[in-house]
Enzyme design. Structure first.
Site, PDB file in Angstrom:
ATOM      1  N   ASP A 129       0.897  -1.080   0.155  1.00 17.43           N
ATOM      2  CA  ASP A 129      -0.062  -0.005   0.028  1.00 17.43           C
ATOM      3  C   ASP A 129       0.851   1.304   0.090  1.00 17.43           C
ATOM      4  OD1 ASP A 129      -2.806   1.014   0.454  1.00 17.43           O
ATOM      5  OD2 ASP A 129      -2.033   1.882   2.000  1.00 17.43           O
ATOM      6  N   HIS A 150     -10.552  -1.233  -5.568  1.00 15.49           N
ATOM      7  CA  HIS A 150     -11.425  -0.630  -4.436  1.00 15.49           C
ATOM      8  C   HIS A 150     -11.382   0.791  -4.367  1.00 15.49           C
ATOM      9  CE1 HIS A 150      -7.563  -0.777  -2.963  1.00 15.49           C
ATOM     10  NE2 HIS A 150      -7.975  -0.451  -1.798  1.00 15.49           N
TER      11      HIS A 150
HETATM   12  O1  TEU Z   1      -4.713   4.040  -1.682  1.00 14.24           O
HETATM   13  C1  TEU Z   1      -3.920   5.201  -1.961  1.00 14.24           C
HETATM   14  C2  TEU Z   1      -4.191   6.336  -2.812  1.00 14.24           C
HETATM   15  O2  TEU Z   1      -3.357   7.324  -3.013  1.00 14.24           O
HETATM   16  C3  TEU Z   1      -5.357   6.295  -3.249  1.00 14.24           C
HETATM   17  O3  TEU Z   1      -5.768   5.606  -4.279  1.00 14.24           O
HETATM   18  C4  TEU Z   1      -6.441   6.942  -2.664  1.00 14.24           C
HETATM   19  O4  TEU Z   1      -7.572   6.286  -2.151  1.00 14.24           O
HETATM   20  C5  TEU Z   1      -6.700   8.437  -3.178  1.00 14.24           C
HETATM   21  O5  TEU Z   1      -5.614   8.937  -3.699  1.00 14.24           O
HETATM   22  C6  TEU Z   1      -7.218   9.063  -1.988  1.00 14.24           C
HETATM   23  O6  TEU Z   1      -7.530  10.324  -2.793  1.00 14.24           O
HETATM   24  C7  TEU Z   1      -4.174   3.101  -0.780  1.00 14.24           C
HETATM   25  C8  TEU Z   1      -5.413   2.307  -0.601  1.00 14.24           C
HETATM   26  O7  TEU Z   1      -5.642   1.536  -1.727  1.00 14.24           O
HETATM   27  C9  TEU Z   1      -6.554   2.852  -0.022  1.00 14.24           C
HETATM   28  O8  TEU Z   1      -8.014   2.049  -0.087  1.00 14.24           O
HETATM   29  C10 TEU Z   1      -6.461   3.577   1.184  1.00 14.24           C
HETATM   30  O9  TEU Z   1      -7.376   4.439   1.666  1.00 14.24           O
HETATM   31  C11 TEU Z   1      -4.997   4.380   1.185  1.00 14.24           C
HETATM   32  O10 TEU Z   1      -3.826   3.624   0.472  1.00 14.24           O
HETATM   33  C12 TEU Z   1      -4.383   4.448   2.639  1.00 14.24           C
HETATM   34  O11 TEU Z   1      -4.132   3.356   3.182  1.00 14.24           O
END
Ligand code: TEU
Ligand code: CA
Length: 533
Positions: free
Chosen positions: A184, A313
Site C-alpha cells: 500500500d 477498491h
Molecule cells: O490508496 C492510496 C491512494 O493514494 C489512493 O488511491 C487513494 O484512495 C486516493 O488517492 C485518495 O484520494 C491506498 C489504498 O488502496 C486505499 O484504499 C487507502 O485508503 C489508502 O491507501 C490508505 O491506506
C-alpha cells in the site's frame, strides 16, 4: 473481502465466504488472489488502518480459517497475495497508544510527533481525506502526521527499529506460506528530512499539499531494497507496489529486475484523462488509454514488467467512467477485457469486473460508507449546496466498487442472508454471476475465454507488441508476435461505427465481442485474430 461473500448472515463478507467461491475463481482461470486488508482494525478506512498485523479481523474470521483458506488455495494451485499496509498504522495500534501514554516511550520515535510554534499544525501538508495532515494530541501538546485519515498514523521509516519490526512481520506471514504482497502507498514511506513546508504551486495543482516531500522520498530505493533482501528474496515472494503519482521513469527504477526492489507497480496515470481528477464529472476518452498503453508498451523496457488494470477498491467502475449512462455496457465491458488481456503484462481484475459491473445508484449520503467520500462531502458543504456536494462525491466515490458481489438474482444478489453492510441497487437482478454462467455470450464467458487464450498462447503473454495506425483516432490496432505465432487485435474505441482500415486476409477470427464480422467496426467492437499457419 467485506463485499465478496458473507457466509454467516451478518451482512459482512468473510473468509469462509471466500472459501465458498474458490471453485468459481478457479473455473474463471484466476491464478492468484489479492486480498485487501483482513487484519485486525477499527476499520476507519476499510481495514487500511491496522491495529494488529498479526491478527485477523473478527468480522472476517479466525487465524485458523485464514490458514485453511491458504491451504485450499494452494490445493487448487492458486496463490495468495496479502495487502501490506506499512506506511501507517491505526492510531489504536499498541505502538501509537504507548507513544501517547508512556513518557519517553521508544514508540514515539516510530511516528512523526512534532511541536508547533503556534496554534497551527507544524506544516501545511494536507491529508488525502480532506483537511490538515496533522492531528493534535493534548496530552503531549504535540501533533502527529497522518497523510490519510486521523486514525492512520504515518510511520517513521527513518527509524531502523520500525523497519526491523516490519521485516519481521512480513517474514511471519511468509513463514505461513503466503505468496506475496501488494504494498500500500509504498512510494510514500520515505519523507524528506525535516518535513519541509509543501510547495504552494504544486499543492494547488495536485489538490494536495506536501506531496513533493514524499511521493519518492530520499531513501525510498534503499528501504525497498532492504525489504526485498530481508524478507521477500529468501522466500521467493512476489511484490507489487501501489505507487500513485510516480510516472514511467520512476516506475522503471522501482521495478527493473536488476535493481531488486519490486516486481511490479500499479501506476495510476491511465485512470483519469489528463486535466481531470477522480471527482470531476466527465467522460473518459479511450483514445487516451490507447496513447498511454502504446507509450508504456514501447518504452517500459525489457527489464520491467507491467501490471494491467483499470479497477480496484479505490475507483469507480471503468465502464461508467467511459459512458456515464453505461451505453453499450456489454460490448464496452468486453472491449476493455480484450485490451487488458492482450497487452504485455499481468492483468489484475477487481471483483465484479468480470460480469461488467457499473457504478451504483446511491440515493443519499447515508448510503455511502467510505471515509474519503464522507470527509469530502463535509468539506464541500462549506462552499456548495448539499445537492452539488453529493453529486461531486458520486462522480468519484470509491464506494461504487465496494458494494456486494452480484452472485445471483436472489435477495441481496446472493451475497448475504442478512442486511448488507452497504447499500446496493437492483442491478443484480439482471447482472449477476449465475445468469452469466448460463450464457456463453456473457461478459463472464468472454473473460474466461480470454484468460484461457492467454494460457494457451505464449505470444499473448510474452510476444512483442507492435501498434499500427497509431495516429488514427478511435481505433486501437496492434500485433502480438512470438516466433511463428502472430495475433492481431482490432478495437473501435468509440460509441459509433467506424471504417475498417486493415486487411484481415490470412487471419482467422479467434474472439469477437460481436461474434461475427461486418464491413465496419461497430460501437466498441473488439476482435482478436490469429495468423493462419
Ligand atoms: O490508496 C492510496 C491512494 O493514494 C489512493 O488511491 C487513494 O484512495 C486516493 O488517492 C485518495 O484520494 C491506498 C489504498 O488502496 C486505499 O484504499 C487507502 O485508503 C489508502 O491507501 C490508505 O491506506
Ligand atoms: Ca459474515
Amino acid at each position: 473481502p467485506r463485499s465478496f461473500m458473507d457466509s454467516n448472515g451478518d451482512g459482512i463478507g468473510d473468509l469462509k465466504g471466500i472459501m465458498l467461491k474458490l471453485d468459481y475463481l478457479k473455473e474463471l482461470g484466476v491464478d492468484c488472489i489479492w486480498l485487501s486488508p483482513i487484519y485486525d482494525s477499527p476499520c476507519d478506512d476499510n481495514g487500511y488502518d491496522i491495529r494488529d498485523y498479526y491478527a485477523i479481523l473478527d468480522e472476517y474470521g479466525t487465524m485458523e480459517e485464514f490458514d485453511q483458506l491458504l491451504e485450499e488455495l494452494h490445493q487448487r494451485d492458486m496463490k495468495l497475495i496479502m495487502d501490506l499496509v506499512v506506511n501507517h498504522t491505526s492510531d489504536e495500534h499498541p505502538w501509537f497508544q504507548e507513544a501517547l501514554k508512556i513518557p519517553n516511550s521508544k514508540y514515539k520515535e516510530y511516528y512523526f510527533f512534532q511541536k508547533s510554534k503556534d496554534q497551527n499544525p507544524p506544516n501545511n501538508w494536507t491529508s488525502f481525506f480532506s483537511g490538515s495532515a496533522w492531528n493534535y494530541y493534548e496530552e503531549l501538546d504535540e501533533w502527529a502526521l497522518h497523510l490519510f485519515s486521523k486514525k492512520q498514523m504515518d510511520l517513521n521509516w527513518d527509524n531502523e527499529k520500525v523497519r526491523k519490526d516490519i521485516h519481521k512481520m512480513i517474514r511471519w506471514w511468509l513463514n505461513k506460506g503466503v505468496d506475496g504482497f501488494r504494498l500500500d502507498v509504498i512510494n510514500y514511506i520515505s519523507k524528506r528530512e525535516g518535513l519541509p513546508q509543501g510547495n504552494e504551486t504544486i499543492g494547488k495543482l495536485m489538490g494536495y499539499y506536501g506531496v513533493e516531500n514524499y511521493y519518492y522520498g530520499p531513501n525510498l530505493h534503499k528501504y525497498l531494497q532492504e525489504i526485498r533482501a530481508e524478507a521477500f528474496e529468501p522466500y521467493g515472494a512476489f511484490s507489487v507496489g501501489e505507487t500513485p503519482g510516480v510516472g514511467m521513469e520512476m516506475s522503471k527504477l522501482l521495478t527493473a529486475d536488476y535493481r531488486k526492489e519490486l516486481d511490479m507497480v500499479f501506476s495510476f496515470d491511465h485512470l483519469e484523462t489528463p486535466g481531470h481528477v477522480r471527482f470531476d464529472d466527465y467522460e473518459y476518452d479511450l483514445n487516451y488509454l490507447k496513447e498511454y498503453y502504446i507509450n508504456w508498451m514501447e518504452h517500459y523496457g525489457n527489464a520491467c514488467w507491467m501490471s494491467l488494470f483499470y479497477e480496484n477498491h479505490d475507483n469507480p467502475r471503468m465502464i461508467s467512467k467511459v459512458s456515464k449512462n453505461n451505453l453499450h455496457r456489454e460490448q464496452l465491458a468486453k472491449l476493455l477485457a480484450m485490451i487488458q488481456f492482450t497487452l504485455k503484462g499481468t492483468p489484475f481484475i477487481f471483483q465484479g469486473q468480470e460480469i461488467g459491473s457499473v457504478n451504483k445508484n446511491f440515493r443519499t449520503m447515508e448510503d455511502l460508507r467510505d471515509v474519503e467520500s464522507i470527509r469530502l462531502y463535509q468539506e464541500l458543504l462549506t462552499t456548495v449546496s448539499p445537492d452539488k456536494a453529493f453529486k461531486e462525491v458520486l462522480s468519484g466515490s470509491r464506494d461504487h466498487a465496494r458494494t456486494p458481489m452480484q452472485w445471483s438474482n436472489k435477495k441481496n444478489g446472493g451475497f448475504t442472508e442478512g442486511t448488507p453492510w452497504i447499500y446496493t441497487d437492483e442491478d443484480y437482478k439482471e447482472w449477476n454471476v449465475e445468469s452469466q454462467l448460463g450464457n456463453e455470450n456473457s461478459v463472464l464467458y468472454f473473460y474466461k475465454k480470454l484468460i484461457g487464450l492467454r494460457k494457451e498462447h505464449k505470444a499473448l503473454i510474452y510476444g512483442d507488441f507492435e501498434a499500427v495506425h497509431k495516429k488514427k483516432k478511435d481505433r486501437f490496432t496492434y500485433f502480438r508476435k512470438l516466433g511463428n505465432e502472430v495475433f492481431y487485435i482490432e478495437c473501435n474505441l468509440s460509441s459509433h461505427s467506424i471504417k475498417r482500415y486493415s486487411s484481415i486476409q490470412g487471419y482467422e477470427l479467434v474472439l469477437s465481442n460481436y461474434n461475427t464480422l461486418a464491413n465496419e467496426l461497430r460501437p466498441y467492437e473488439a476482435n482478436l485474430y490469429k495468423l493462419s499457419t
